[in-house]
Scaffold this active site. Structure first.
Site, short mmCIF file in Angstrom:
data_model
loop_
_atom_site.label_atom_id
_atom_site.label_comp_id
_atom_site.label_asym_id
_atom_site.label_seq_id
_atom_site.Cartn_x
_atom_site.Cartn_y
_atom_site.Cartn_z
N CYS A 135 3.42 1.65 -4.53
CA CYS A 135 4.33 0.80 -3.74
C CYS A 135 4.81 -0.48 -4.42
O CYS A 135 6.02 -0.68 -4.53
CB CYS A 135 3.70 0.51 -2.40
SG CYS A 135 3.64 2.05 -1.45
N LYS A 179 -6.77 1.36 -7.28
CA LYS A 179 -7.61 0.38 -6.57
C LYS A 179 -8.81 1.15 -6.03
O LYS A 179 -8.78 2.39 -6.01
CB LYS A 179 -6.82 -0.31 -5.45
CG LYS A 179 -6.34 0.63 -4.36
CD LYS A 179 -5.60 -0.09 -3.27
CE LYS A 179 -6.56 -0.64 -2.24
NZ LYS A 179 -5.87 -1.15 -1.04
P1 NAD Z 1 3.18 10.64 -0.19
O1 NAD Z 1 3.82 11.02 -1.47
O2 NAD Z 1 1.69 10.54 -0.13
O3 NAD Z 1 3.61 11.70 0.95
C1 NAD Z 1 4.92 12.07 1.22
C2 NAD Z 1 4.89 13.48 1.83
O4 NAD Z 1 6.20 13.84 2.29
C3 NAD Z 1 4.47 14.57 0.83
O5 NAD Z 1 3.35 15.28 1.32
C4 NAD Z 1 5.73 15.47 0.74
O6 NAD Z 1 5.44 16.84 0.56
C5 NAD Z 1 6.38 15.22 2.11
N1 NAD Z 1 7.81 15.59 2.17
C6 NAD Z 1 8.78 15.32 1.26
N2 NAD Z 1 9.96 15.82 1.70
C7 NAD Z 1 9.73 16.39 2.91
C8 NAD Z 1 10.55 17.05 3.87
N3 NAD Z 1 11.86 17.23 3.64
N4 NAD Z 1 10.00 17.50 5.00
C9 NAD Z 1 8.66 17.33 5.22
N5 NAD Z 1 7.82 16.71 4.35
C10 NAD Z 1 8.36 16.24 3.22
O7 NAD Z 1 3.87 9.29 0.28
P2 NAD Z 1 3.18 8.04 1.01
O8 NAD Z 1 2.33 7.29 0.05
O9 NAD Z 1 2.61 8.48 2.30
O10 NAD Z 1 4.49 7.14 1.27
C11 NAD Z 1 5.48 7.52 2.18
C12 NAD Z 1 6.43 6.36 2.40
O11 NAD Z 1 5.73 5.28 3.02
C13 NAD Z 1 7.04 5.76 1.12
O12 NAD Z 1 8.34 5.33 1.39
C14 NAD Z 1 6.13 4.57 0.83
O13 NAD Z 1 6.80 3.56 0.11
C15 NAD Z 1 5.81 4.10 2.23
N6 NAD Z 1 4.53 3.37 2.35
C16 NAD Z 1 3.43 3.85 1.68
C17 NAD Z 1 2.20 3.18 1.82
C18 NAD Z 1 0.98 3.63 1.07
O14 NAD Z 1 0.02 2.89 1.04
N7 NAD Z 1 0.95 4.81 0.46
C19 NAD Z 1 2.11 2.07 2.67
C20 NAD Z 1 3.27 1.63 3.34
C21 NAD Z 1 4.47 2.31 3.17
C1 UGA Z 2 0.20 -2.51 -0.66
C2 UGA Z 2 0.26 -3.58 0.44
O1 UGA Z 2 -0.94 -4.35 0.42
C3 UGA Z 2 0.43 -2.94 1.83
O2 UGA Z 2 0.57 -3.95 2.82
C4 UGA Z 2 1.68 -2.06 1.80
O3 UGA Z 2 1.83 -1.38 3.04
C5 UGA Z 2 1.58 -1.05 0.69
O4 UGA Z 2 1.39 -1.72 -0.58
C6 UGA Z 2 2.82 -0.23 0.57
O5 UGA Z 2 3.90 -0.70 0.85
O6 UGA Z 2 2.64 0.92 0.20
P1 UGA Z 2 -1.67 -0.84 -1.57
O7 UGA Z 2 -0.70 -0.61 -2.69
O8 UGA Z 2 -2.28 0.32 -0.89
O9 UGA Z 2 -0.95 -1.72 -0.42
O10 UGA Z 2 -2.89 -1.70 -2.12
P2 UGA Z 2 -3.18 -3.26 -2.34
O11 UGA Z 2 -4.51 -3.55 -1.78
O12 UGA Z 2 -2.07 -4.11 -1.90
O13 UGA Z 2 -3.29 -3.33 -3.93
C7 UGA Z 2 -2.16 -3.11 -4.75
C8 UGA Z 2 -2.51 -3.42 -6.18
O14 UGA Z 2 -2.69 -4.82 -6.37
C9 UGA Z 2 -3.79 -2.76 -6.68
O15 UGA Z 2 -3.58 -2.27 -7.98
C10 UGA Z 2 -4.80 -3.89 -6.70
O16 UGA Z 2 -5.80 -3.71 -7.66
C11 UGA Z 2 -3.92 -5.07 -7.05
N1 UGA Z 2 -4.46 -6.37 -6.58
C12 UGA Z 2 -4.58 -6.62 -5.26
C13 UGA Z 2 -4.79 -7.33 -7.52
O17 UGA Z 2 -4.67 -7.12 -8.75
N2 UGA Z 2 -5.26 -8.54 -7.08
C14 UGA Z 2 -5.40 -8.82 -5.76
O18 UGA Z 2 -5.83 -9.96 -5.43
C15 UGA Z 2 -5.05 -7.86 -4.84
#
Ligand code: NAD
Ligand code: UGA
Length: 426
Positions: A260, A320
């Site tokens: 992200c 992480k």
């Molecule tokens: P991910 O890659 O783990 O999962 C996405 C899933 O969507 C996959 O399993 C894929 O097969 C499925 N997919 C793709 N196209 C599809 C379709 N047409 N129909 C049904 N399924 C389909 O992704 P994620 O980490 O869960 O992230 C999803 C979104 O949420 C991203 O935009 C990401 O930026 C956002 N987000 C992620 C996190 C996080 O911590 N991972 C946190 C906040 C927001």
């Molecule tokens: C981050 C945000 O914290 C979430 O709020 C958000 O929803 C998410 O991205 C997203 O949009 O997907 P995440 O990537 O799961 O979550 O993990 P974090 O705990 O934020 O860590 C991100 C990276 O920063 C890791 O590599 C971690 O090691 C690093 N980090 C974090 C540092 O180097 N220093 C810190 O003090 C904190």
């Protein structure tokens, strides 16, 4: 409520699990057949603490089902969450193909009212574009609502973060769907921030950009601390006590990774440039992060100038702790650079098992250090905070420890006979 969650990744699975546990009926769909086959058996394909228990419980009580029949489940449910991936493209912009394919599926088959909730992180303007995709297909605006509901969970604590969020951000075009959102999240207590579709998208991007800024800030401070022989952890403690700054996200290390922060900062930069805005600060935040590994590789080379044919052990592969996610992991990027230098890499991670021809993976931390010349702690798993350093020293050939996450007490490792290198840490 009957809800369809599209995408069974980190966000989709957590959304489906938590909402089913709140008493809703959830159909979670994904196009990945292998993933859905595992989930149907109650096997969760990702490592996320607490998730498997909730999923198993709700499959059993018929509140949660898994399927690959995306169109069929869209038809059956009035509420649809879109949680598919939005990975970066070559030019830094997020790939919106997956989101748009799903939107197309909904718009092409819509016959009854749907509330379409976009949880995937998308750049400013995307939800408006999605709304227009429906209008261009002559869908009656009374037949659908688009809601931008960005997700703020962190991997490793996803379930807790979704159950206890700081806020619920709801971006809307008209007020009606706010009540729907309140009903969906009835059991989740948090203040609501109601804004426009684009406002919600900006809150999400700005949040990740700010958190990444804190990390790059402390990493830059760590470099200066190194030069002046000051502990960055003391500085972070002093900074963090000021309530205007706060203590979180001030841990210096090898830099941020994951699916992200790197993607969303690139995405925000791209979105700004599209409007002729050149984001100086956000660009610098990314540059500081990109340089961090090289700077600490240089520090390692000050202790071992020639890495060619040296045995180097890396503890931690995930980006992480408490996750199996290696997307844009600082550890993997560091390993790639060590391989370029000709080092032989031994690795151990409590959860990640890499299948990589050039990385020798081990099943425990002590085994991984045998005969090594240097050890790098790349991910701050709790296990590495409770290591018997005398035992490690007996196994290793060399005496170099690079603590890439500042989790080791330097006095203990030095006492065991090591030469300790930290990130802005004496
Ligand atoms: P991910 O890659 O783990 O999962 C996405 C899933 O969507 C996959 O399993 C894929 O097969 C499925 N997919 C793709 N196209 C599809 C379709 N047409 N129909 C049904 N399924 C389909 O992704 P994620 O980490 O869960 O992230 C999803 C979104 O949420 C991203 O935009 C990401 O930026 C956002 N987000 C992620 C996190 C996080 O911590 N991972 C946190 C906040 C927001
Ligand atoms: C981050 C945000 O914290 C979430 O709020 C958000 O929803 C998410 O991205 C997203 O949009 O997907 P995440 O990537 O799961 O979550 O993990 P974090 O705990 O934020 O860590 C991100 C990276 O920063 C890791 O590599 C971690 O090691 C690093 N980090 C974090 C540092 O180097 N220093 C810190 O003090 C904190």
């Amino acid at each position: 409520m009957n809800i369809c969650v599209i995408g069974a990744g980190y966000v989709g699975l957590t959304t489906a699990a938590v909402l089913s546990d709140c008493g809703h009926y959830i159909d979670c769909v994904d196009i990945n057949h292998e993933r859905i086959a595992m989930l149907k058996k109650g096997v969760v394909p990702i490592f996320e603490p607490g998730l498997e228990e909730i999923i198993s419980k709700n499959i059993e009580n018929n509140h949660l089902t898994f399927s690959t029949k995306v169109k069929e489940k869209i038809d059956e449910n009035p509420i649809i969450f879109i949680t598919v991936g939005t990975p970066s493209l070559e030019d830094g912009s997020p790939n919106l193909t997956y989101v748009k394919l799903v939107v197309d599926d909904i718009a092409n088959s819509i016959t009854s009212h749907k509330t379409i909730i976009i949880k995937s992180t998308v750049p400013p303007g995307t939800n408006e574009e999605i709304y227009n995709m429906f209008i261009e297909k002559d869908v009656d605006p009374e037949l659908f609502d688009i809601v931008s509901n960005p997700e703020f969970l962190r991997e490793g604590s996803a379930v807790k973060d979704m159950l206890e969020p700081d806020k619920v951000v709801v971006g809307i075009k008209r007020p009606e769907p706010v009540q729907v959102m309140q009903k969906i999240y009835q059991q989740i207590h948090a203040p609501y921030i109601v804004t426009s579709l684009t406002g919600a998208e900006m809150i999400k991007y700005a949040s990740n950009a700010f958190l990444a800024t804190k990390i790059s800030f402390i990493n830059e401070i760590a470099r200066i601390c190194d030069a002046y022989e000051v502990n960055v952890s003391d500085v972070a403690l002093g900074l963090g006590t000021d309530p205007r700054i706060g203590p979180l996200f001030l841990r210096a290390g090898l830099g941020y990774g994951g699916s992200c922060f790197p993607k969303d900062l690139q995405g925000l930069t791209y979105a700004a440039k599209k409007k002729n805005i050149h984001p100086e600060l956000i660009t610098s935040v990314q540059n500081v992060n990109d340089m961090q590994i090289d700077i600490y590789l240089k520090k390692l080379k000050s202790a071992i100038p020639e890495l060619k044919e040296k045995q180097v052990t890396v503890w931690g592969l995930s980006f992480k702790p408490d996750t199996d996610d290696t997307r844009y992991s600082a550890s993997i990027r560091l390993i790639e650079k060590l391989l370029e230098e000709g080092a032989t890499i031994h690795a151990y991670d409590p959860v990640v098992k890499l299948d990589h021809p050039e990385i020798i993976c081990h099943s425990n931390a002590y085994e991984a250090v045998k005969q090594s010349d240097a050890l790098i702690v790349a991910t701050e798993w709790n296990e590495f905070k409770e290591i018997n350093w005398l035992k490690v020293k007996e196994s290793m050939d060399g005496n170099i420890v690079l603590d890439g996450r500042n989790i080791i007490d330097p006095r203990i490792v030095r006492h065991a006979g090591f030469h300790y290198l930290g990130v802005g840490q004496l």
